[in-house]
Design an enzyme around this catalytic site. Structure first.
Site, PDB file in Angstrom:
ATOM      1  N   SER A  74     -10.394  -0.818   6.736  1.00 52.36           N
ATOM      2  CA  SER A  74      -9.832  -0.590   5.396  1.00 52.36           C
ATOM      3  C   SER A  74      -9.116  -1.774   4.771  1.00 52.36           C
ATOM      4  O   SER A  74      -8.672  -1.688   3.631  1.00 52.36           O
ATOM      5  CB  SER A  74      -8.874   0.609   5.438  1.00 52.36           C
ATOM      6  OG  SER A  74      -9.602   1.803   5.548  1.00 52.36           O
ATOM      7  N   SER A  83      -9.870   1.619   2.522  1.00 48.61           N
ATOM      8  CA  SER A  83      -8.976   2.427   1.712  1.00 48.61           C
ATOM      9  C   SER A  83      -7.880   1.615   1.014  1.00 48.61           C
ATOM     10  O   SER A  83      -7.183   2.107   0.138  1.00 48.61           O
ATOM     11  CB  SER A  83      -8.305   3.485   2.599  1.00 48.61           C
ATOM     12  OG  SER A  83      -7.500   2.861   3.600  1.00 48.61           O
ATOM     13  N   LYS A 134       0.842  -1.202   0.000  1.00 51.06           N
ATOM     14  CA  LYS A 134       0.000   0.000   0.000  1.00 51.06           C
ATOM     15  C   LYS A 134       0.879   1.255   0.000  1.00 51.06           C
ATOM     16  O   LYS A 134       1.975   1.262   0.570  1.00 51.06           O
ATOM     17  CB  LYS A 134      -0.913  -0.016   1.226  1.00 51.06           C
ATOM     18  CG  LYS A 134      -2.020   1.039   1.213  1.00 51.06           C
ATOM     19  CD  LYS A 134      -2.946   0.859   2.401  1.00 51.06           C
ATOM     20  CE  LYS A 134      -4.050   1.905   2.423  1.00 51.06           C
ATOM     21  NZ  LYS A 134      -4.959   1.732   3.576  1.00 51.06           N
TER      22      LYS A 134
END
Length: 501
Positions: free
Chosen positions: A185, A161, A86
């Site tokens: 997330s 996210s 990420k």
């Protein structure tokens, strides 16, 4: 779909190489960029991924010639395996932007602890993945790089996210992925994309090198095709870190290395709680409720004892979460000022104007919204003791959930009230978007582990995956992963893509 075990076996036997695994991912990424509806899971591939893969292949070849392959993989259990990262987890010498304009061009000066530990185990960081800006969102539509699409149906969101890492794993562009969680997330996009996503106990994975959103809630999470694909990286990354005072040991980390499914006899002895507040939620979609009922029936058929419990404090979890998370976000994001790093807009009008101009141009609308709300909550003259009340509710949630686990082994509930939705459907409705976290935030507030398990699909013309949560008491990662592996053994590929749109 290839699991970590299958990839390791193929590397040992010589049926594949690390270079091929990495090159396949790069080729898929390059081809996807040219499609009419690009997935947009990876923002970029790291320029040294192939070099690291070739070095891994040399290690494997040498060990094969010496007859020491098993000992090599005992020392480096993830040798040669590429993973998705990420865009808010630091990799030394690589760009780190949190998918925000304000960090355009920023290069991380050091590795996050979780990256160091994975690389020490032989894993290869493949590239950085898209996310909601500063991890603020539930659909990966709040990204300066554009949205990530769902690999099952590209007209739909991947969730957020950590939508980029999740979509990359679901689309077989990486063997496993790293995400981060503040209120769901990792689990939410895992549910939307039909894979497994684990949020560990707070402190099990170090936050050193991870850009902060809400420090008392943030935790690195893992995404994979099977619970075993999550267990091995977790065992490698977990443990106390000198650089993170909130880090903690995971007592059962050794049992994760060769995760075994829970037997039917063990499942029959489980006591499982279902909070009635979630079952009675007006936002729970009927098709999600049906998948949940089917999952419950599977446990009951195994002999597990399931009871509906009353936890009234859960009704305040979403409000408590956003008060705390947005307050901490406003504080954490104050460091992005255009002076120390990242984008700078300086018109020669002094530091105050530089600060205003840089943040105005660098932050997107959702981040600005959350900073404004967070600062309002923290302003005593406006909102009084709202933050203190939020923390008081959180303490109550933590106590009540811990008390529940004195009598029960697991909490079973849907991961999300709905399945994935169409791109653009909720992006202009922040309250509706926030309610996507309705069933996930209590886990972060109470600091317990939870895994989203792909348990079925919605009905209709555009069927989409539905995830169900298996949550346990603090440091029960091994137990919930074993239960999840039992589900996977009997429902292989339950979360695999139905179609490619």
């Amino acid at each position: 779909m290839q699991t970590i075990k299958e990839a390791v076996d193929a590397l040992k036997s010589g049926k594949t190489t690390s270079e091929k695994l990495v090159q396949d991912s790069i080729s898929t990424f390059e081809a996807d960029k040219k499609s009419d509806l690009p997935l947009n899971a990876f923002i970029e591939m790291y320029d040294d991924a192939l070099k690291l893969a070739k070095a891994a292949d040399e290690e494997i070849a040498k060990a094969r010639a010496e007859g020491s392959l098993d000992s090599l993989f005992e020392k480096k259990p993830l040798l040669g395996l590429p993973f998705a990262n990420k865009d808010n987890i630091s990799v030394r010498g690589k760009r780190l932007t949190c998918s925000s304009k304000i960090l355009a061009g920023y290069v991380a000066p050091y590795n996050a602890t979780v990256i160091n530990r994975l690389m020490e185990a032989g894993a290869i960081p493949l590239g950085r993945c898209n996310q909601d800006e500063f991890a603020m969102g539930s659909s990966t539509e709040y990204s300066s790089y554009g949205p990530t699409r769902n690999p099952i149906n590209r007209a739909y969101v991947s969730g957020g996210s950590s939508g980029g890492s999740t979509a990359a794993v679901a689309a077989n562009q990486a063997l496993f992925g790293l995400g981060t969680e503040t209120g769901g997330s990792v689990r939410l996009p895992a549910s939307y994309c039909g894979i497994y996503g684990l949020k560990p106990t707070y402190g099990v994975l170090s936050r050193w090198g991870v850009v902060a959103y809400g420090s008392s809630l943030d935790q690195v999470g893992i995404l994979g095709h099977t619970p075993q694909d999550i267990a091995l990286p977790l065992s490698v990354m977990s443990g106390v870190d000198f650089y993170d005072d909130t880090s903690a040991d995971l007592p059962e980390s050794d049992s994760l290395k060769n995760l075994k499914a829970m037997s039917d006899e063990e499942i029959s002895k489980l006591k499982i709680a279902i909070p009635k507040q979630f079952l009675e939620s007006k936002g729970l979609a009927a098709d999600v409720g049906k998948v949940f009922a089917d999952t419950r029936a599977w446990f009951e058929a195994k002999g597990a004892k399931i009871e509906t419990v009353d936890l009234p404090v859960l009704e305040a979890s979403i409000a408590s979460y956003y008060v705390i998370a947005l307050s901490e976000a406003a504080s954490n994001l104050s460091r992005f000022d255009g002076i120390r790093y990242g984008q700078r807009i300086d018109n020669g009008e002094g530091y105050d104007q530089l600060y205003v101009d840089t943040r105005s141009a660098g932050f997107g609308p959702e981040v600005k919204r959350r900073i404004i709300i967070g600062n309002y909550v923290l302003s005593e003259q406006f909102s009084g003791d709202t933050y203190k009340k939020g923390m008081s509710v959180r303490a109550r949630i933590q106590r009540d959930v811990a008390k529940l686990f004195e009598s029960y082994d697991l909490i079973l509930c849907p991961t999300c009230p709905t399945a994935s939705f169409r791109l653009g459907e909720k992006v202009d409705d922040p309250l509706e978007m926030y309610l996507s976290d309705l069933f996930t935030v209590f886990v972060n507030l109470s600091r317990i582990p939870s895994i989203s398990v792909p348990c079925g699909h919605t009905e209709g013309n555009d069927p989409m995956p539905v995830g169900i949560q298996f949550a346990g008491p603090m440091f029960s990662e091994a137990k919930i992963l074993r239960v999840a592996q039992s589900w996977e053994n009997e429902h292989p590929g339950c979360g695999s893509p139905i179609k490619e749109a």
